[in-house]
Scaffold this active site. Structure first.
Site, PDB file in Angstrom:
ATOM      1  N   HIS A 193      47.621  98.363  57.401  1.00 44.98           N
ATOM      2  CA  HIS A 193      47.032  97.053  57.645  1.00 44.98           C
ATOM      3  C   HIS A 193      45.753  96.908  56.834  1.00 44.98           C
ATOM      4  O   HIS A 193      44.859  97.744  56.925  1.00 44.98           O
ATOM      5  CB  HIS A 193      46.723  96.869  59.134  1.00 44.98           C
ATOM      6  CG  HIS A 193      47.914  96.466  59.944  1.00 44.98           C
ATOM      7  ND1 HIS A 193      47.808  95.809  61.147  1.00 44.98           N
ATOM      8  CD2 HIS A 193      49.241  96.625  59.716  1.00 44.98           C
ATOM      9  CE1 HIS A 193      49.020  95.573  61.634  1.00 44.98           C
ATOM     10  NE2 HIS A 193      49.897  96.067  60.780  1.00 44.98           N
ATOM     11  N   TYR A 250      42.564  89.545  67.856  1.00 46.44           N
ATOM     12  CA  TYR A 250      41.715  89.650  69.036  1.00 46.44           C
ATOM     13  C   TYR A 250      41.227  88.240  69.349  1.00 46.44           C
ATOM     14  O   TYR A 250      40.555  87.626  68.515  1.00 46.44           O
ATOM     15  CB  TYR A 250      40.507  90.554  68.772  1.00 46.44           C
ATOM     16  CG  TYR A 250      40.841  92.004  68.483  1.00 46.44           C
ATOM     17  CD1 TYR A 250      40.757  92.965  69.485  1.00 46.44           C
ATOM     18  CD2 TYR A 250      41.211  92.416  67.206  1.00 46.44           C
ATOM     19  CE1 TYR A 250      41.031  94.296  69.223  1.00 46.44           C
ATOM     20  CE2 TYR A 250      41.492  93.750  66.936  1.00 46.44           C
ATOM     21  CZ  TYR A 250      41.403  94.680  67.951  1.00 46.44           C
ATOM     22  OH  TYR A 250      41.685  95.999  67.683  1.00 46.44           O
ATOM     23  N   PRO A 295      39.245  99.844  74.803  1.00 43.35           N
ATOM     24  CA  PRO A 295      40.221  99.832  73.705  1.00 43.35           C
ATOM     25  C   PRO A 295      39.951  98.788  72.633  1.00 43.35           C
ATOM     26  O   PRO A 295      40.584  98.834  71.575  1.00 43.35           O
ATOM     27  CB  PRO A 295      41.550  99.562  74.420  1.00 43.35           C
ATOM     28  CG  PRO A 295      41.169  98.894  75.704  1.00 43.35           C
ATOM     29  CD  PRO A 295      39.851  99.479  76.096  1.00 43.35           C
ATOM     30  N   LYS A 306      39.258 102.727  69.031  1.00 44.82           N
ATOM     31  CA  LYS A 306      38.488 103.907  68.654  1.00 44.82           C
ATOM     32  C   LYS A 306      38.866 105.179  69.409  1.00 44.82           C
ATOM     33  O   LYS A 306      38.472 106.272  68.991  1.00 44.82           O
ATOM     34  CB  LYS A 306      36.995 103.633  68.870  1.00 44.82           C
ATOM     35  CG  LYS A 306      36.427 102.586  67.939  1.00 44.82           C
ATOM     36  CD  LYS A 306      36.529 103.037  66.509  1.00 44.82           C
ATOM     37  CE  LYS A 306      36.331 101.921  65.529  1.00 44.82           C
ATOM     38  NZ  LYS A 306      36.850 102.219  64.203  1.00 44.82           N
ATOM     39  N   TYR A 316      35.400  99.085  61.889  1.00 42.73           N
ATOM     40  CA  TYR A 316      36.801  99.042  62.320  1.00 42.73           C
ATOM     41  C   TYR A 316      37.645 100.078  61.579  1.00 42.73           C
ATOM     42  O   TYR A 316      38.482 100.759  62.190  1.00 42.73           O
ATOM     43  CB  TYR A 316      37.377  97.648  62.076  1.00 42.73           C
ATOM     44  CG  TYR A 316      38.705  97.400  62.749  1.00 42.73           C
ATOM     45  CD1 TYR A 316      38.766  97.018  64.082  1.00 42.73           C
ATOM     46  CD2 TYR A 316      39.910  97.553  62.058  1.00 42.73           C
ATOM     47  CE1 TYR A 316      39.980  96.798  64.711  1.00 42.73           C
ATOM     48  CE2 TYR A 316      41.121  97.331  62.664  1.00 42.73           C
ATOM     49  CZ  TYR A 316      41.165  96.951  63.998  1.00 42.73           C
ATOM     50  OH  TYR A 316      42.379  96.750  64.622  1.00 42.73           O
TER      51      TYR A 316
END
Length: 388
Positions: free
Chosen positions: A72, A199, A291, A295, A383
């Site tokens: 990704h 998200y 979550p 991580k 990220y």
């Protein structure tokens, strides 16, 4: 039994550490309270940072990960009808890989016999002893009797409720934050609604669209901790997801029967230091992150990296103080990951105590992220995973 390192816990952290030590010729035994099938039955996340992928590559156990993992290059933050794409590849030159934690664990388990890694399943009531000495040992129940493993070091990869952390609670400090909601997750054999994660911050609450593969999706919504899974039939979850993720994602949602549903509470937690004498802690035994930001597994992998390097330096005679430095090195990265997970959770969720001011701050922050390359770069760097 006698070994150089006794590892408690045969989840991905314990198995990964065991393989890294065996690759260096260091003797180790892994103990696991549950059966192998039980370990593989755990439903967990699967967004892998470069540190996790690199460790699998180093071990030569990445064939399936390369064949089936989904690279990704970005992910999305949604606020109402707007999608803010964070292009992590363009901003950092790196990417993450979607590959289920269960599959990673399966790969590690499958290689134990070939690599000479001994794993003892069904090891009940494990307890650590004499960790302030150079000859600690672990006792456990097996086949109706008590057994003992003598070692030079013990590494606790046995999670928040395991005996390792419990044995040294009085020797350190606990830092924690409990969140007033949980994530209700649904797993289904349907194609994902987007090729990247979303998200979403919606007035009805948080939602996440993710996947395990191109044909298996994992979705979440946040719910009060008083909610029960049985009060959420599949159609109710799909309806709520369609609202919270916004019209663009909703138009591409494929509904299907759930393979698994559960509600997971959210917590931020750190125990410090991550070492006491001859006992080292890795993963959830020392810290837990919400979550949001994916991580948990990756932080365990970085712990394992530091632990393996310290143990290698000790046993190979490279650095006498390597073990002493383990906790500080690990915690430096832990706290940065905790900060990112906490901040992203705070940004994307509605807290019960929040009022108009807090909501305005979320809107302002998301507007800033949408218009600022610097803000997007900061998010992307965290990220994709900070350097180890």
């Amino acid at each position: 039994m006698k070994t150089q390192v006794c590892i408690i816990g045969a989840g991905p952290a314990g198995l990964l550490l065991g393989h890294l030590l065996r690759a260096e010729g260091i003797e180790c035994i892994v103990l696991e309270r549950q059966t192998g099938d039980y370990v593989l039955g755990r439903i967990r996340a699967g967004v892998l940072e470069q540190i996790t992928v690199s460790l699998m590559e180093r071990l030569g156990l990445d064939a399936r990960l390369k064949a089936e993992g989904l690279p990704h290059d970005g992910f999305n933050l949604a606020n109402g009808e707007r999608l803010i794409r964070i292009d992590i590849a363009a901003l950092t030159g790196k990417h993450v890989v979607v590959y289920g934690q269960t599959e990673l664990t399966r790969d590690l388990m499958a290689a134990t016999e070939e690599r000479g890694l001994e794993v003892i399943y069904g090891a009940t009531d494990a307890a650590v002893h004499d960790i302030d000495s150079d000859a600690p040992y672990v006792t456990f129940g097996k086949d109706g009797g008590e057994q003992r493993i003598d070692a030079r070091f013990i590494v606790g990869c046995d999670g928040f409720h395991g005996p390792s952390r419990q044995s040294i609670l009085s020797r350190g400090a606990e830092y924690h934050r409990e969140y007033p909601f949980g994530w209700l997750g649904i797993l289904a054999d349907v194609p994902p609604c987007n090729h990247e994660l979303i998200y979403a911050n919606h007035e009805r609450g948080f939602a996440l669209a993710s996947m395990r593969s191109e044909t298996r999706s994992r979705y979440y919504i946040d719910v009060p901790l008083t909610e029960k899974v049985e009060d959420w039939p599949d159609e109710r979850i799909w309806d709520e997801l369609s609202i919270r993720l916004g019209p663009e994602a909703a138009a591409n949602i494929t509904r299907g029967p759930s393979l698994e549903k559960s509600i997971a509470p959210l917590r931020s937690y750190v125990f410090a230091p991550m070492r006491a004498g001859s006992l080292l802690l890795c993963g959830d035994a020392a810290h837990i992150v919400p979550p949001t930001g994916a991580k948990g597994l990756n932080l365990a992998a970085s712990d394992v990296h530091y632990a393996a390097e310290a143990l290698r330096a000790f046993f190979k005679g490279y650095e006498a103080d390597a073990i002493a430095g383990y906790s500080d090195k690990a915690l430096a990265r832990v706290w940065k990951a905790e900060r990112f997970s906490w901040s992203l959770t705070r940004l994307m969720h509605r807290f019960p105590e929040d009022g108009p001011f807090e909501r305005a701050m979320q809107v302002a922050e998301l507007d800033y992220i949408a218009s600022s390359k610097a803000a997007q770069t900061s998010i992307a760097e965290n990220y994709v995973g900070l350097p180890v």
